[in-house]
Structure formats: C-alpha cells, structure tokens
Write a protein that holds these residues in place. Sequence first.
Motif, mmCIF file in Angstrom:
data_model
loop_
_atom_site.group_PDB
_atom_site.id
_atom_site.type_symbol
_atom_site.label_atom_id
_atom_site.label_comp_id
_atom_site.label_asym_id
_atom_site.label_seq_id
_atom_site.Cartn_x
_atom_site.Cartn_y
_atom_site.Cartn_z
ATOM 1 N N ALA A 202 -10.622 -7.816 9.351
ATOM 2 C CA ALA A 202 -10.091 -6.804 8.432
ATOM 3 C C ALA A 202 -8.883 -7.367 7.696
ATOM 4 O O ALA A 202 -8.238 -8.316 8.156
ATOM 5 C CB ALA A 202 -9.697 -5.549 9.205
ATOM 6 N N THR A 203 -8.568 -6.792 6.536
ATOM 7 C CA THR A 203 -7.383 -7.193 5.786
ATOM 8 C C THR A 203 -6.353 -6.070 5.858
ATOM 9 O O THR A 203 -6.695 -4.892 5.745
ATOM 10 C CB THR A 203 -7.723 -7.499 4.317
ATOM 11 O OG1 THR A 203 -8.284 -6.335 3.707
ATOM 12 C CG2 THR A 203 -8.722 -8.632 4.227
ATOM 13 N N PHE A 204 -5.100 -6.452 6.035
ATOM 14 C CA PHE A 204 -4.026 -5.486 6.263
ATOM 15 C C PHE A 204 -2.947 -5.616 5.193
ATOM 16 O O PHE A 204 -2.523 -6.722 4.857
ATOM 17 C CB PHE A 204 -3.401 -5.683 7.646
ATOM 18 C CG PHE A 204 -4.335 -5.329 8.773
ATOM 19 C CD1 PHE A 204 -4.340 -4.063 9.321
ATOM 20 C CD2 PHE A 204 -5.234 -6.272 9.260
ATOM 21 C CE1 PHE A 204 -5.229 -3.732 10.346
ATOM 22 C CE2 PHE A 204 -6.127 -5.955 10.283
ATOM 23 C CZ PHE A 204 -6.108 -4.679 10.817
ATOM 24 N N THR A 205 -2.517 -4.463 4.678
ATOM 25 C CA THR A 205 -1.414 -4.399 3.723
ATOM 26 C C THR A 205 -0.300 -3.581 4.357
ATOM 27 O O THR A 205 -0.303 -2.339 4.285
ATOM 28 C CB THR A 205 -1.854 -3.750 2.397
ATOM 29 O OG1 THR A 205 -2.938 -4.494 1.848
ATOM 30 C CG2 THR A 205 -0.699 -3.731 1.395
ATOM 31 N N PRO A 206 0.663 -4.231 5.019
ATOM 32 C CA PRO A 206 1.802 -3.497 5.566
ATOM 33 C C PRO A 206 2.729 -3.084 4.417
ATOM 34 O O PRO A 206 3.171 -3.928 3.637
ATOM 35 C CB PRO A 206 2.490 -4.515 6.490
ATOM 36 C CG PRO A 206 1.510 -5.650 6.642
ATOM 37 C CD PRO A 206 0.711 -5.661 5.383
ATOM 38 N N GLN B 79 -10.338 -2.841 4.181
ATOM 39 C CA GLN B 79 -8.956 -2.954 3.732
ATOM 40 C C GLN B 79 -8.140 -1.831 4.354
ATOM 41 O O GLN B 79 -8.461 -0.652 4.183
ATOM 42 C CB GLN B 79 -8.892 -2.888 2.208
ATOM 43 C CG GLN B 79 -9.621 -4.031 1.524
ATOM 44 C CD GLN B 79 -9.370 -4.020 0.032
ATOM 45 O OE1 GLN B 79 -8.260 -4.267 -0.431
ATOM 46 N NE2 GLN B 79 -10.410 -3.729 -0.733
ATOM 47 N N VAL B 80 -7.092 -2.221 5.069
ATOM 48 C CA VAL B 80 -6.280 -1.271 5.834
ATOM 49 C C VAL B 80 -4.842 -1.309 5.322
ATOM 50 O O VAL B 80 -4.220 -2.375 5.302
ATOM 51 C CB VAL B 80 -6.305 -1.601 7.338
ATOM 52 C CG1 VAL B 80 -5.520 -0.547 8.129
ATOM 53 C CG2 VAL B 80 -7.731 -1.724 7.862
ATOM 54 N N LEU B 81 -4.319 -0.169 4.936
ATOM 55 C CA LEU B 81 -2.915 -0.055 4.543
ATOM 56 C C LEU B 81 -2.126 0.522 5.705
ATOM 57 O O LEU B 81 -2.518 1.541 6.278
ATOM 58 C CB LEU B 81 -2.763 0.845 3.321
ATOM 59 C CG LEU B 81 -1.312 0.996 2.848
ATOM 60 C CD1 LEU B 81 -1.043 0.083 1.666
ATOM 61 C CD2 LEU B 81 -0.980 2.432 2.481
ATOM 62 N N ASP B 82 -1.017 -0.125 6.062
ATOM 63 C CA ASP B 82 -0.116 0.387 7.092
ATOM 64 C C ASP B 82 1.071 1.028 6.384
ATOM 65 O O ASP B 82 1.943 0.339 5.861
ATOM 66 C CB ASP B 82 0.330 -0.752 8.011
ATOM 67 C CG ASP B 82 1.323 -0.301 9.078
ATOM 68 O OD1 ASP B 82 1.570 0.917 9.192
ATOM 69 O OD2 ASP B 82 1.850 -1.178 9.793
#
Length: 244
Positions: free
Chosen positions: A96-100, A74-77
Amino acid sequence: MTPEGEALLLQGTAELGLTVEDHLPAFAHLLELLVEANSRVNLTALKTEAEIILKHFVDSLTCLRGGHLNGEGQVLDLGTGAGFPALPLAIMQPGATFTPLDSIRKKIDFVRGAADALNLPNVTPLVGRAETLGRDPEHRERYDRVVCRAVAALPILAELALPLLRPGGLVVAQKGPISEEELRAGRRAAGEVGGRVTEVDAFTLPVLGDARTLIVMQKVGATPGKYPRREGVPNQQPLFWTAR
C-alpha cells in the motif's frame, strides 16, 4: 531496542494476530530515530521505550483489525503527528502507499527522514490541512482509505476525511471510548457528507488493556461541494455536535 522492548512488541502484536518477526529491525530503527529526534524537537509526549512500543507501534497496528487495510491502495493518514499510524502500517503493508498528512512542518520533516532511513518508498509525507486538501482536485476523492488516530470528535473526522475518499472508500478512525452522543452525531455528520458508519469495534489495547474503539465509515455517495468547510470551521462548529 532492548530485549524487553522486543518482547513487548512481539506480545502486543501477537495479541492482534500479527507476525512482526521479519520487521523487528525496522521497528527497532524507528524507535531509535524517534527517541533521538525527540531529544531535540518535541515530537511526542511518549518518552520511554515501553510507551513508544505499546502506545505508538502496537496502537498504530490496531488499524489492521478487521482487515480494512488489506491489500494495495492509497492511504492518507490524517493528522499523522510523528508518523503514527502511517509508519508502522507502512512497515507492515509494503504493497500500500501512505500519505502522512500534518500541518506542522517539523513533524512531517521527521516522518520524511524516518521513511528515507527505513527505506520505505511507499511513504510520501505531506504538509497541509484536510480542509484544504478536501477542496483540492488533486486530492479530493483520491484515496482508498483514510486513517486517523485520536484526532478529533467523530463528526469533525467525518467532514474532514470523507471528502478525500473515492466512492466505496473507508475511513478507519482510532479512538478511545466513545459516547452514544458522539456516535449519534458522527452518524448524522457522515450521512451529511456522503458516508455512513459501518462498524463500531470496541476492544482493549494489547498488554495495557486501555479502552479503544475503531470506527469505520464508508463513502457511499457524493460529498456536497460545500464540504469540507474552510479551515478551522469543522473544529469550531462540528456538524450535529455541541459537546465540547
């Protein structure tokens, strides 16, 4: 995307050791979406095809240097703006999963629409501020990685990003040239909030040759409950950093 633009994208990503041929339609569609939306709403100061390809697409993908974003997770931008680096990374890293994250709703509205148009189910945009999320049990220590591009001075990034990471997680911060003073303050701030700087990777942006630095911080201990401080304070009073 024009043939010249496609050639720039291929050249820039090849210099990063990346293969994007299979993803060219997605990047072409993202370019089209951004140019069209930017004609109606001010999303980015970059207007030309070459600028967007090199300073948004290729620059975003420099996050992949060093393999710090390899695999699932889980990747936060943090401070994504119009979706950078999150959208290019999501195209290249479907596992991967992204949270902008951004505090400006119109930008997150664009990111959400672009993710839908590009069929990127691994992107879930969020309106908010890192200070608030860092104190929210649903987000504190939830993420495996935090990426951020030219958002703030390193001590500020340390306070905003490290509380969001699980133990062992990494901050991958994209910056231009960084002074010894900022780096020293960033190391101290990281230590204060449960992290440490593990890598300082200086390089030049493909094709353009602009100076860039990738700063990697690892979450190595618990973040004290008083961090992050309330909204606005980290920017107004950065830990261990007085240069403004």
